[in-house]
Design a protein around this motif. Structure first.
Motif, PDB file in Angstrom:
ATOM      1  N   GLU A 157      30.368  15.777  54.541  1.00  0.00           N
ATOM      2  CA  GLU A 157      30.068  17.118  55.031  1.00  0.00           C
ATOM      3  C   GLU A 157      31.130  18.096  54.563  1.00  0.00           C
ATOM      4  O   GLU A 157      32.192  17.684  54.056  1.00  0.00           O
ATOM      5  CB  GLU A 157      30.017  17.127  56.553  1.00  0.00           C
ATOM      6  N   THR A 158      30.866  19.381  54.783  1.00  0.00           N
ATOM      7  CA  THR A 158      31.879  20.405  54.519  1.00  0.00           C
ATOM      8  C   THR A 158      32.436  21.016  55.792  1.00  0.00           C
ATOM      9  O   THR A 158      33.573  21.465  55.815  1.00  0.00           O
ATOM     10  CB  THR A 158      31.321  21.542  53.658  1.00  0.00           C
ATOM     11  N   ASP A 213      24.929  17.795  52.439  1.00  0.00           N
ATOM     12  CA  ASP A 213      25.978  18.311  53.318  1.00  0.00           C
ATOM     13  C   ASP A 213      25.460  18.148  54.739  1.00  0.00           C
ATOM     14  O   ASP A 213      24.600  18.908  55.193  1.00  0.00           O
ATOM     15  CB  ASP A 213      26.267  19.781  53.001  1.00  0.00           C
ATOM     16  N   SER A 214      26.001  17.164  55.440  1.00  0.00           N
ATOM     17  CA  SER A 214      25.454  16.798  56.745  1.00  0.00           C
ATOM     18  C   SER A 214      25.948  17.678  57.891  1.00  0.00           C
ATOM     19  O   SER A 214      25.518  17.490  59.030  1.00  0.00           O
ATOM     20  CB  SER A 214      25.778  15.329  57.062  1.00  0.00           C
ATOM     21  N   PRO A 258      28.902  24.797  51.179  1.00  0.00           N
ATOM     22  CA  PRO A 258      28.282  23.489  50.931  1.00  0.00           C
ATOM     23  C   PRO A 258      28.458  22.944  49.522  1.00  0.00           C
ATOM     24  O   PRO A 258      28.475  21.721  49.340  1.00  0.00           O
ATOM     25  CB  PRO A 258      26.803  23.741  51.261  1.00  0.00           C
ATOM     26  N   ALA A 259      28.596  23.799  48.524  1.00  0.00           N
ATOM     27  CA  ALA A 259      28.799  23.308  47.157  1.00  0.00           C
ATOM     28  C   ALA A 259      30.009  22.404  47.057  1.00  0.00           C
ATOM     29  O   ALA A 259      30.054  21.488  46.226  1.00  0.00           O
ATOM     30  CB  ALA A 259      28.942  24.488  46.191  1.00  0.00           C
ATOM     31  N   TYR A 260      30.992  22.632  47.926  1.00  0.00           N
ATOM     32  CA  TYR A 260      32.242  21.884  47.836  1.00  0.00           C
ATOM     33  C   TYR A 260      32.119  20.452  48.343  1.00  0.00           C
ATOM     34  O   TYR A 260      33.083  19.674  48.219  1.00  0.00           O
ATOM     35  CB  TYR A 260      33.345  22.597  48.607  1.00  0.00           C
ATOM     36  N   GLY A 284      21.230  18.620  47.699  1.00  0.00           N
ATOM     37  CA  GLY A 284      19.786  18.688  47.866  1.00  0.00           C
ATOM     38  C   GLY A 284      19.340  19.055  49.261  1.00  0.00           C
ATOM     39  O   GLY A 284      18.230  19.565  49.442  1.00  0.00           O
ATOM     40  N   LEU A 285      20.180  18.784  50.261  1.00  0.00           N
ATOM     41  CA  LEU A 285      19.864  19.118  51.648  1.00  0.00           C
ATOM     42  C   LEU A 285      21.131  19.573  52.359  1.00  0.00           C
ATOM     43  O   LEU A 285      22.236  19.117  52.044  1.00  0.00           O
ATOM     44  CB  LEU A 285      19.278  17.915  52.397  1.00  0.00           C
ATOM     45  N   MET A 286      20.948  20.447  53.345  1.00  0.00           N
ATOM     46  CA  MET A 286      22.048  20.933  54.175  1.00  0.00           C
ATOM     47  C   MET A 286      21.588  20.956  55.627  1.00  0.00           C
ATOM     48  O   MET A 286      20.465  21.368  55.903  1.00  0.00           O
ATOM     49  CB  MET A 286      22.467  22.341  53.736  1.00  0.00           C
ATOM     50  N   LEU A 287      22.468  20.524  56.527  1.00  0.00           N
ATOM     51  CA  LEU A 287      22.171  20.571  57.956  1.00  0.00           C
ATOM     52  C   LEU A 287      22.988  21.699  58.574  1.00  0.00           C
ATOM     53  O   LEU A 287      24.222  21.648  58.604  1.00  0.00           O
ATOM     54  CB  LEU A 287      22.503  19.239  58.622  1.00  0.00           C
ATOM     55  N   ASN A 288      22.288  22.723  59.050  1.00  0.00           N
ATOM     56  CA  ASN A 288      22.887  23.934  59.605  1.00  0.00           C
ATOM     57  C   ASN A 288      23.074  23.730  61.109  1.00  0.00           C
ATOM     58  O   ASN A 288      22.109  23.573  61.852  1.00  0.00           O
ATOM     59  CB  ASN A 288      21.959  25.122  59.315  1.00  0.00           C
ATOM     60  N   ILE A 289      24.331  23.742  61.544  1.00  0.00           N
ATOM     61  CA  ILE A 289      24.694  23.292  62.890  1.00  0.00           C
ATOM     62  C   ILE A 289      24.829  24.465  63.853  1.00  0.00           C
ATOM     63  O   ILE A 289      25.489  25.463  63.544  1.00  0.00           O
ATOM     64  CB  ILE A 289      26.012  22.507  62.861  1.00  0.00           C
TER      65      ILE A 289
END
Length: 257
Positions: A202-203, A4-5, A220-222, A31-36
């Motif tokens: 991304e979500t 989730d970018s 993010p799961a979505y 596996g990875l998430m970018l928290n903005i």
């Protein structure tokens, strides 16, 4: 593995149940998430989540809605905060003329400060643009003339011509759950033809939940639902799309790799 970018894990709608949100994402293959980051007051919290969670990374930036309230956040301040090992991108930044929550000239000044920080740090730029295609392109082209920088047009909803221009500048395009909406035919046509090696997903959670989750807070799961829809739209397997978008993320956000 999916990435989730672009998500806002510290926003209302996710922060109240953040640990379970993260666990559901992992169970869905994220596996990875970018928290903005979108405003200075949340930088520490956004970074704090990335410090606690090894599969979460952080950015530093000021959303165009917040430009009026952040005249003091200049290139130097962004560069200083971006030096942290868990900060891998600059933004989100850009131009939003749909709401005009901030003066347009201030938005443009802030945007240019972020681009300069991206250029100086080598970290990619996360670009938000809404109802501002012409000025967004004008700023990006002008700044590219001062020295190259990388980046992504996040939550892409602009025209196909804008997508082509962004790709010509070397940017990536990120597709959100909006692509699953029934009224998103123009976006679907553009998303179907984007080059696979320049595509991210991304979500933008907690906003814009994809079908079949519309009406709920997004999480993010979505991104898995968006990936399935987009893969079918493009005539690719989900595994192919997941592998390519994850590789693209690592190429663009190389500090996270």
């Amino acid at each position: 593995m999916l990435i989730d970018s672009h998500c806002h894990l510290n926003y209302k709608g996710l922060i109240e149940d953040q640990q379970n949100v993260l666990e559901r994402a992992r169970a869905s293959g994220v596996g990875l998430m970018l928290n903005i980051a979108t405003r200075e007051s949340e930088w520490d919290d956004v970074l704090g989540t990335a410090l606690r969670e090894p599969d979460v990374w952080a950015t530093v930036g000021i959303h165009p809605h917040e430009a009026d309230e952040h005249p003091h956040v200049d290139t130097g301040k962004l560069v200083e905060r971006a030096a942290h090992p868990r900060v891998v991108g600059i933004g989100e930044t850009g131009l939003d003329y749909y709401y005009d929550h901030s003066d347009r000239e201030r938005q443009q000044r802030s945007f240019r400060s972020h681009i300069a920080a991206s250029r100086e740090t080598g970290l990619p730029l996360i670009v938000h643009t809404r109802d501002a295609e012409e000025d967004t392109l004008a700023v990006m082209r002008d700044e590219m003339g001062k020295g190259r920088y990388g980046g992504v047009i996040h939550c892409f909803t602009a025209s196909g011509a804008f997508a082509d221009a962004a790709l010509e500048l070397g940017l990536y395009i990120s597709i959100s759950g909006i692509v699953t909406f029934k009224n998103a035919k123009d976006l679907q046509e553009t998303a179907a033809r984007l080059p696979l090696d320049r595509l991210l997903i991304e979500t933008d959670s907690p906003f814009l939940a994809p079908m079949p989750h519309r009406g709920k807070p997004c999480e993010p799961a979505y991104v898995a639902d968006t990936a399935r829809f987009l893969a079918q739209l493009r005539g690719e397997s989900v595994d192919q799309l997941a592998a390519a978008t994850s590789a693209n993320f690592r190429t663009l956000f190389s500090k996270a790799a």
